[in-house]
Scaffold this motif. Structure first.
Motif, short mmCIF file in Angstrom:
data_model
loop_
_atom_site.label_atom_id
_atom_site.label_comp_id
_atom_site.label_asym_id
_atom_site.label_seq_id
_atom_site.Cartn_x
_atom_site.Cartn_y
_atom_site.Cartn_z
N VAL A 134 0.83 -1.21 0.00
CA VAL A 134 0.00 0.00 0.00
C VAL A 134 0.87 1.25 0.00
O VAL A 134 0.66 2.18 -0.79
N ALA A 138 1.12 3.90 -3.17
CA ALA A 138 0.78 5.32 -2.99
C ALA A 138 1.97 6.20 -3.35
O ALA A 138 1.82 7.24 -4.02
N VAL A 144 -5.09 4.32 -4.03
CA VAL A 144 -5.18 3.01 -3.39
C VAL A 144 -6.39 2.92 -2.47
O VAL A 144 -6.68 3.85 -1.71
N ALA A 180 -3.99 5.57 1.78
CA ALA A 180 -5.05 4.90 1.03
C ALA A 180 -6.40 5.20 1.65
O ALA A 180 -6.49 5.63 2.79
#
Length: 194
Positions: A134, A138, A144, A180
């Protein structure tokens, strides 16, 4: 005559106004492998429930012909992808040896080649490989989304203190909010399945 002119104008608008393609979304399934399930080398808390949610998300991406990439960590045993999420022949499987799925793999190239701008990332372990994917995604500029209940982790221990899996999961997702959109499975269903 007026109807024909209106139809021509509408067609011109449709072809000249940029449209965001639905297929700009992709799904990354991180390390949903047998060794994380009951009887495996590193059992996670809630792995079976998380994999059931992940399977529903996977079905959505398949039904809509969206990009699906399975990421697996190279291990000596138990490295098979869980039976609920077995890849189709058309789906890319990337094998990694690092925590971050982008390090030392062609993951970014696969995503970019498909024209993907938005990623839904789910999988295991929340506090390790999922978190690393993640943050990296990003940092690379992708939008995300993480579906919280389609991820699982385990109890951790530091200096004699045991941190329950539920707290590990929650604290990791809390920090990932800076990278995210973190949503529940119910919100995913409302946004994507309806």
């Amino acid at each position: 005559m007026m109807k024909q002119i209106l139809l021509i104008v509408m067609c011109l608008i449709a072809f000249t106004v940029p449209q965001k393609a639905q297929n700009s979304k992709g799904l990354l399934l991180i390390d949903i492998q047998e060794f994380y399930f009951p009887g495996g080398a590193v059992e996670l808390v809630g792995a079976e429930q998380a994999s059931a949610k992940a399977a529903s998300i996977l079905d959505y991406f398949r039904e809509n012909d969206l990009l699906v990439i399975h990421v697996v960590h190279k291990v000596k045993s138990g490295g098979e992808i869980h039976h609920l999420l077995k890849p189709l022949d058309s789906e890319k499987v990337i094998t990694k040896t690092d925590v971050n799925a982008f390090n030392g793999t062609d993951l970014k190239e696969c995503i970019d080649k498909a024209g993907i701008e938005e990623l839904v990332i789910i999988g295991m372990q929340t506090h390790m490989c999922l978190e690393a994917a993640v943050r990296a995604a990003a940092d690379l500029g992708y939008k995300v989304t993480v579906v919280d209940s389609a991820c699982a982790t385990r109890d951790l221990e530091y200096d004699g203190v045991v941190i329950p899996a539920l707290q590990v999961h929650a604290s990791t997702l809390s920090t990932l909010k800076s990278y995210a959109e973190i949503i529940s499975f119910e919100v995913f269903r409302e946004k994507f399945l309806n």
